[in-house]
Design an enzyme around this catalytic site. Structure first.
Site, PDB file in Angstrom:
ATOM      1  N   GLY A  68     -40.086 -46.696 -28.693  1.00 31.28           N
ATOM      2  CA  GLY A  68     -39.444 -45.571 -28.041  1.00 31.28           C
ATOM      3  C   GLY A  68     -40.458 -44.467 -27.768  1.00 31.28           C
ATOM      4  N   GLY A 115     -38.620 -49.887 -30.379  1.00 31.12           N
ATOM      5  CA  GLY A 115     -37.582 -49.907 -29.357  1.00 31.12           C
ATOM      6  C   GLY A 115     -37.696 -51.067 -28.397  1.00 31.12           C
ATOM      7  CD  GLU A 138     -40.154 -49.456 -36.462  1.00 29.33           C
ATOM      8  OE1 GLU A 138     -39.951 -49.723 -35.263  1.00 29.33           O
ATOM      9  OE2 GLU A 138     -40.447 -50.337 -37.300  1.00 29.33           O
ATOM     10  CG  ASP A 146     -34.981 -47.619 -35.083  1.00 24.43           C
ATOM     11  OD1 ASP A 146     -36.052 -48.247 -34.882  1.00 24.43           O
ATOM     12  OD2 ASP A 146     -34.632 -46.652 -34.376  1.00 24.43           O
TER      13      ASP A 146
END
Length: 347
Positions: A68, A115, A138, A146
């Site tokens: 992301g 992402g 992450e 996530d």
């Protein structure tokens, strides 16, 4: 076709295929909110369109998607509603891909992280070339795996998913295939022909059989056995103790423990609990759990410190708070998983 993505993402119908192309190569195709909303709109339209038999997602440049776009998180107001909405829409998109009724073919030829994993690996067909590199890094930026990683990683045999979550290490296309992350591997030079066959036949299984070239696993069996031995243990502290107690000549254990010691102690604890919990949860339940964690991460400090050190100042050493695994209070970790009440993610 215009679904509102601007110059960041392109949509075309080629024969029977709806083709999505991520078009931010200079930014390694990092996902923006506009891209997330546009892809969501396209998938909804193609779901109802009988002339579209399947969806293909690919990317321009040397990365499929490196994750992301985190700069807007760092530069924005902490836990701003717009940032929360970005993640909410992203997680809804991940869940929609997981239950998409048509074949969803992710063609990954380069780096895929964060992402980017969320818009590819929940699809029915995950196709990696020899250029692909997968990671969920992450914990190294004070965040947590996530975009549905709590659904994706627990299913990998030999505790390989837990290992990937707690180290953030990259793997190649052979490890991705043999672990079950990828469904197919192929040589990159045949991508154009594959898309033509997908567009012509609308049959993903048939087209992929024609180009499938099985990759060898990059991680050898002794290392896989060590991963299973250490990362199947029932707590993070047990894993750390096991790695620390390994033979001094065991380079894998020493290297892995050294890697984990550089990661955010809070993130490691959250990731361990999240991946453990995900084993018994549905995809929808996983992204709802991740949304709870996200909201607490946005209120903390490690995520912003990780972005500063790794992305803004490129290579600086993050100053985590708490600084060590030994200083983490597990009661604080439990707070990340607490219900959000009216702010729960609605799917």
């Amino acid at each position: 076709m215009d679904f509102g993505g601007g110059e960041e993402i392109r949509f075309e119908q080629q024969g029977l295929a709806g083709v999505v192309t991520l078009t931010r190569p200079a930014a390694l195709n990092a996902l923006t909110h506009r891209m997330v909303k546009a892809l969501t709109a396209a998938l909804e339209a193609w779901r109802l369109d009988k002339s579209v038999a399947l969806v293909v997602i690919k990317a321009e440049g040397r990365a499929f998607s490196a994750g992301g776009d985190l700069l807007h998180v760092y530069r924005g107001e902490r836990a701003h509603p717009d940032i929360v909405r970005f993640f909410a829409d992203e997680y809804r998109l991940n869940a929609a891909i997981a239950r998409y009724p048509k074949p969803y073919v992710a063609l990954i030829d380069g780096i895929v992280m964060g992402g980017g994993v969320g818009v590819s690996f929940h699809g029915s067909h995950r196709v990696l070339t020899q250029n692909a590199k997968f990671a969920m890094p992450e914990v190294g930026i004070g965040f947590f795996p996530d975009v549905g990683a709590s659904h994706l990683l627990p299913d990998l045999g030999g505790s390989f998913g837990m290992y990937l979550a707690l180290t953030g290490n990259r793997i190649g296309y052979g490890d991705a295939l043999w672990s079950g992350l990828a469904t197919h591997t192929m040589q990159s030079e045949y991508q154009g022909g594959l898309i033509e066959r997908l567009a012509e036949t609308g049959d993903a299984d048939l087209a992929l059989r024609e180009v499938f070239a099985q990759a060898k696993r990059e991680t050898d069996r002794p290392t896989l056995e060590k991963i299973a031995k250490h990362f199947a243990l029932p707590s993070l502290s047990d894993i750390v103790r096991s790695l620390a107690a390994a033979d001094p000549a065991d380079e894998f254990a020493a290297r892995t423990l050294a890697t984990m010691r550089t990661r955010s102690p809070t993130s490691l604890n959250v990731a361990f609990r999240e991946i453990s919990a995900g084993l018994t949860l549905s995809m929808d339940e996983c992204v709802q759990m991740e949304f709870r964690i996200l909201n607490r991460m946005l209120e903390g400090s490690d995520f912003y410190e990780g972005i500063r050190a790794v992305i803004i100042d490129k290579g600086d050493t993050p100053r985590w708070n708490p600084a060590t695994l030994e200083q983490v209070d597990l009661h604080d970790i439990a707070r990340y998983f607490a219900p959000l009440g009216e702010r729960e993610l609605k799917l």
